[in-house]
Design a protein around this motif. Sequence first.
Motif, PDB file in Angstrom:
ATOM      1  N   ALA A  49      39.683  36.427  47.113  1.00 27.20           N
ATOM      2  CA  ALA A  49      38.398  36.188  46.446  1.00 27.20           C
ATOM      3  C   ALA A  49      37.554  35.149  47.176  1.00 27.20           C
ATOM      4  CB  ALA A  49      38.641  35.757  45.006  1.00 27.20           C
ATOM      5  N   ALA A  50      38.192  34.319  47.994  1.00 22.16           N
ATOM      6  CA  ALA A  50      37.425  33.328  48.756  1.00 22.16           C
ATOM      7  C   ALA A  50      36.561  33.975  49.821  1.00 22.16           C
ATOM      8  CB  ALA A  50      38.379  32.322  49.398  1.00 22.16           C
ATOM      9  N   GLY A  51      36.941  35.177  50.271  1.00 21.38           N
ATOM     10  CA  GLY A  51      36.162  35.826  51.312  1.00 21.38           C
ATOM     11  C   GLY A  51      35.576  37.159  50.918  1.00 21.38           C
ATOM     12  N   CYS A  52      36.126  37.766  49.875  1.00 12.28           N
ATOM     13  CA  CYS A  52      35.716  39.112  49.466  1.00 12.28           C
ATOM     14  C   CYS A  52      35.206  39.051  48.030  1.00 12.28           C
ATOM     15  CB  CYS A  52      36.929  40.041  49.586  1.00 12.28           C
ATOM     16  SG  CYS A  52      36.652  41.708  48.998  1.00 12.28           S
ATOM     17  N   ARG A  53      34.184  39.805  47.712  1.00 12.22           N
ATOM     18  CA  ARG A  53      33.571  39.683  46.392  1.00 12.22           C
ATOM     19  C   ARG A  53      34.450  40.236  45.274  1.00 12.22           C
ATOM     20  NH1 ARG A  53      28.532  42.178  45.244  1.00 12.22           N
ATOM     21  NH2 ARG A  53      28.295  40.624  43.619  1.00 12.22           N
ATOM     22  N   HIS A  54      35.106  41.367  45.518  1.00 13.48           N
ATOM     23  CA  HIS A  54      35.833  42.030  44.436  1.00 13.48           C
ATOM     24  C   HIS A  54      37.295  42.209  44.806  1.00 13.48           C
ATOM     25  CE1 HIS A  54      32.033  42.713  42.485  1.00 13.48           C
ATOM     26  NE2 HIS A  54      31.583  43.364  43.528  1.00 13.48           N
ATOM     27  N   VAL A  55      38.170  41.826  43.880  1.00 11.12           N
ATOM     28  CA  VAL A  55      39.612  41.899  44.099  1.00 11.12           C
ATOM     29  C   VAL A  55      40.245  42.622  42.918  1.00 11.12           C
ATOM     30  CG1 VAL A  55      41.745  40.594  44.435  1.00 11.12           C
ATOM     31  CG2 VAL A  55      39.592  39.740  45.410  1.00 11.12           C
ATOM     32  N   PHE A  56      41.025  43.646  43.220  1.00 15.10           N
ATOM     33  CA  PHE A  56      41.756  44.394  42.205  1.00 15.10           C
ATOM     34  C   PHE A  56      43.249  44.168  42.466  1.00 15.10           C
ATOM     35  CE2 PHE A  56      37.937  46.892  43.400  1.00 15.10           C
ATOM     36  CZ  PHE A  56      37.194  46.650  42.254  1.00 15.10           C
ATOM     37  N   VAL A  57      43.952  43.630  41.477  1.00 15.69           N
ATOM     38  CA  VAL A  57      45.343  43.260  41.660  1.00 15.69           C
ATOM     39  C   VAL A  57      46.214  44.048  40.693  1.00 15.69           C
ATOM     40  CG1 VAL A  57      45.073  41.268  40.117  1.00 15.69           C
ATOM     41  CG2 VAL A  57      46.984  41.320  41.734  1.00 15.69           C
ATOM     42  N   GLU A  58      47.336  44.553  41.201  1.00 14.17           N
ATOM     43  CA  GLU A  58      48.261  45.286  40.351  1.00 14.17           C
ATOM     44  C   GLU A  58      48.834  44.365  39.273  1.00 14.17           C
ATOM     45  OE1 GLU A  58      49.562  48.156  39.435  1.00 14.17           O
ATOM     46  OE2 GLU A  58      48.003  49.129  40.612  1.00 14.17           O
ATOM     47  N   LYS A  59      49.283  44.963  38.198  1.00 16.08           N
ATOM     48  CA  LYS A  59      49.897  44.183  37.123  1.00 16.08           C
ATOM     49  C   LYS A  59      51.287  43.723  37.551  1.00 16.08           C
ATOM     50  CE  LYS A  59      52.786  47.640  35.990  1.00 16.08           C
ATOM     51  NZ  LYS A  59      54.254  47.568  36.101  1.00 16.08           N
ATOM     52  N   PRO A  60      51.714  42.565  37.054  1.00 14.03           N
ATOM     53  CA  PRO A  60      50.960  41.571  36.274  1.00 14.03           C
ATOM     54  C   PRO A  60      50.064  40.728  37.176  1.00 14.03           C
ATOM     55  CG  PRO A  60      53.172  40.758  36.693  1.00 14.03           C
ATOM     56  CD  PRO A  60      53.122  42.148  37.273  1.00 14.03           C
ATOM     57  N   ALA A  61      48.904  40.351  36.656  1.00 17.47           N
ATOM     58  CA  ALA A  61      47.973  39.564  37.471  1.00 17.47           C
ATOM     59  C   ALA A  61      48.589  38.245  37.910  1.00 17.47           C
ATOM     60  CB  ALA A  61      46.686  39.303  36.685  1.00 17.47           C
ATOM     61  N   CYS A  62      49.433  37.664  37.072  1.00 16.70           N
ATOM     62  CA  CYS A  62      50.139  36.443  37.463  1.00 16.70           C
ATOM     63  C   CYS A  62      51.415  36.335  36.646  1.00 16.70           C
ATOM     64  CB  CYS A  62      49.274  35.198  37.296  1.00 16.70           C
ATOM     65  SG  CYS A  62      48.863  34.781  35.598  1.00 16.70           S
ATOM     66  N   VAL A  63      52.358  35.536  37.133  1.00 18.89           N
ATOM     67  CA  VAL A  63      53.626  35.352  36.430  1.00 18.89           C
ATOM     68  C   VAL A  63      53.869  33.886  36.086  1.00 18.89           C
ATOM     69  CG1 VAL A  63      54.637  37.387  37.495  1.00 18.89           C
ATOM     70  CG2 VAL A  63      54.935  35.164  38.596  1.00 18.89           C
ATOM     71  N   ASP A  64      52.892  33.055  36.384  1.00 17.08           N
ATOM     72  CA  ASP A  64      52.992  31.612  36.123  1.00 17.08           C
ATOM     73  C   ASP A  64      51.712  31.170  35.420  1.00 17.08           C
ATOM     74  OD1 ASP A  64      52.945  28.774  36.306  1.00 17.08           O
ATOM     75  OD2 ASP A  64      54.196  28.811  38.103  1.00 17.08           O
ATOM     76  N   GLU A  65      51.870  30.531  34.267  1.00 22.06           N
ATOM     77  CA  GLU A  65      50.689  30.113  33.498  1.00 22.06           C
ATOM     78  C   GLU A  65      49.764  29.197  34.296  1.00 22.06           C
ATOM     79  OE1 GLU A  65      52.008  29.883  28.897  1.00 22.06           O
ATOM     80  OE2 GLU A  65      53.296  28.809  30.316  1.00 22.06           O
ATOM     81  N   ARG A  66      50.306  28.467  35.264  1.00 24.55           N
ATOM     82  CA  ARG A  66      49.466  27.581  36.068  1.00 24.55           C
ATOM     83  C   ARG A  66      48.483  28.352  36.941  1.00 24.55           C
ATOM     84  NH1 ARG A  66      54.441  24.252  38.545  1.00 24.55           N
ATOM     85  NH2 ARG A  66      55.139  26.433  38.657  1.00 24.55           N
ATOM     86  N   ASP A  67      48.756  29.623  37.181  1.00 29.08           N
ATOM     87  CA  ASP A  67      47.858  30.422  38.011  1.00 29.08           C
ATOM     88  C   ASP A  67      46.652  30.961  37.250  1.00 29.08           C
ATOM     89  OD1 ASP A  67      49.229  30.217  40.434  1.00 29.08           O
ATOM     90  OD2 ASP A  67      50.637  31.808  39.861  1.00 29.08           O
ATOM     91  N   ILE A  68      46.690  30.887  35.926  1.00 29.99           N
ATOM     92  CA  ILE A  68      45.594  31.461  35.139  1.00 29.99           C
ATOM     93  C   ILE A  68      44.282  30.749  35.426  1.00 29.99           C
ATOM     94  CG2 ILE A  68      44.735  31.817  32.796  1.00 29.99           C
ATOM     95  CD1 ILE A  68      47.638  32.305  31.945  1.00 29.99           C
ATOM     96  N   ALA A  69      44.305  29.426  35.449  1.00 28.67           N
ATOM     97  CA  ALA A  69      43.086  28.672  35.736  1.00 28.67           C
ATOM     98  C   ALA A  69      42.591  28.958  37.150  1.00 28.67           C
ATOM     99  CB  ALA A  69      43.340  27.173  35.563  1.00 28.67           C
ATOM    100  N   ARG A  70      43.513  29.113  38.095  1.00 29.66           N
ATOM    101  CA  ARG A  70      43.110  29.419  39.474  1.00 29.66           C
ATOM    102  C   ARG A  70      42.414  30.775  39.548  1.00 29.66           C
ATOM    103  NH1 ARG A  70      48.867  27.838  40.675  1.00 29.66           N
ATOM    104  NH2 ARG A  70      48.842  25.572  40.967  1.00 29.66           N
ATOM    105  N   LEU A  71      42.949  31.746  38.842  1.00 30.79           N
ATOM    106  CA  LEU A  71      42.338  33.069  38.840  1.00 30.79           C
ATOM    107  C   LEU A  71      40.955  33.051  38.193  1.00 30.79           C
ATOM    108  CD1 LEU A  71      45.386  35.303  37.844  1.00 30.79           C
ATOM    109  CD2 LEU A  71      44.109  35.434  39.999  1.00 30.79           C
ATOM    110  N   SER A  72      40.831  32.339  37.095  1.00 31.05           N
ATOM    111  CA  SER A  72      39.555  32.338  36.365  1.00 31.05           C
ATOM    112  C   SER A  72      38.454  31.637  37.138  1.00 31.05           C
ATOM    113  CB  SER A  72      39.733  31.702  34.985  1.00 31.05           C
ATOM    114  OG  SER A  72      40.116  30.344  35.104  1.00 31.05           O
TER     115      SER A  72
END
Length: 325
Positions: free
Chosen positions: A88-111
């Motif tokens: 996402a730092a270089g590309c506008r749109h990112v589609f990620v397979e499930k699960p989007a994350c497995v660590d609650e600490r990554d939720i804020a980073r994704l958002s």
Amino acid sequence: MADRPTLACLGSSDIVERAVLVPNAAFGAPFEIGICARNFMRRKDLCDRFSAADLGGDLPDESAYENFDAVYIALPNPMHAKIAVAAAAGCRHVFVEKPACVDERDIARLSGATRDGGQIGEALMTAAAPWTARIAALVAGNEAGALQRVRTRIHLKLSADRRRALPDIAQGGGACFDLAPYWAQLVELLGLMPDAEQRLEAAAEFEDRRDIRSRIQYSLGGIVIDASFSHDNDYVAEHQLVFADRRVVVKDFLRSRLGTFPVRVERVYNSGETFVERTGGHCSYYAAQLRRMLATVIDGRPFDPGMIGRARLVTMAGRSVAACL
């Protein structure tokens, strides 16, 4: 943007073929696709069969993502959030397979990772299914009375070798992290997402620190929500919604083939009478999902505004199951 938007696929697992390469070819190749994967023979095979560009075996650095209009991530679960944020730092749109994350600490980073109107979305193919709109209308219209219970069963039997190839539950392996995103999609659809303080009851059986069977349950507003996941039982993919006046069953919602939606919504009345309502549509979930990806890249349409809420529920469920070790 070039004549055709460019989509970089990271990974070469079977889902890349089913979710992206086959539907892209079926609809006249609206995306110009490149494949990056460490497995040379698999990467070469996919590139040859689907006329995709060979992007090599090493993941791009952040600056290289600027060469693509979108990125699709189908890597091992522990890598999903990290690579999504980097892309996402270089590309506008990112589609990620499930699960989007497995660590609650990554939720804020994704958002907080998107820029310039870009989006990060979870490629959860059932979100494109026609039965989702039917269920939403059924609940919103209160045509079946008050909702009392929601039950989901998702069992996908994996061989012992495939189970052993998964990471342990702390890294997103096991049945819960693999299958709970489909359950979370229904919970979101019904407006029954728990808050961060909600306690989830969990039970699980483990094999080498991976849950091969697990169950989650909680109550919200008097409605009981429970789900069971398994990598060791015969195939079942079913949602049941128990209302005051009827029971609604969505059967076999994971099977999806190009050309048809084989999903039936069964309305089972208290009298014992069953009415089967067939959902319409003439393309697979994956094809519908690819069209949504294309609309996001070309027109900026919202792809997955509920991803963060679902990621929070899935990581809560995973943490609850892990506590059963």
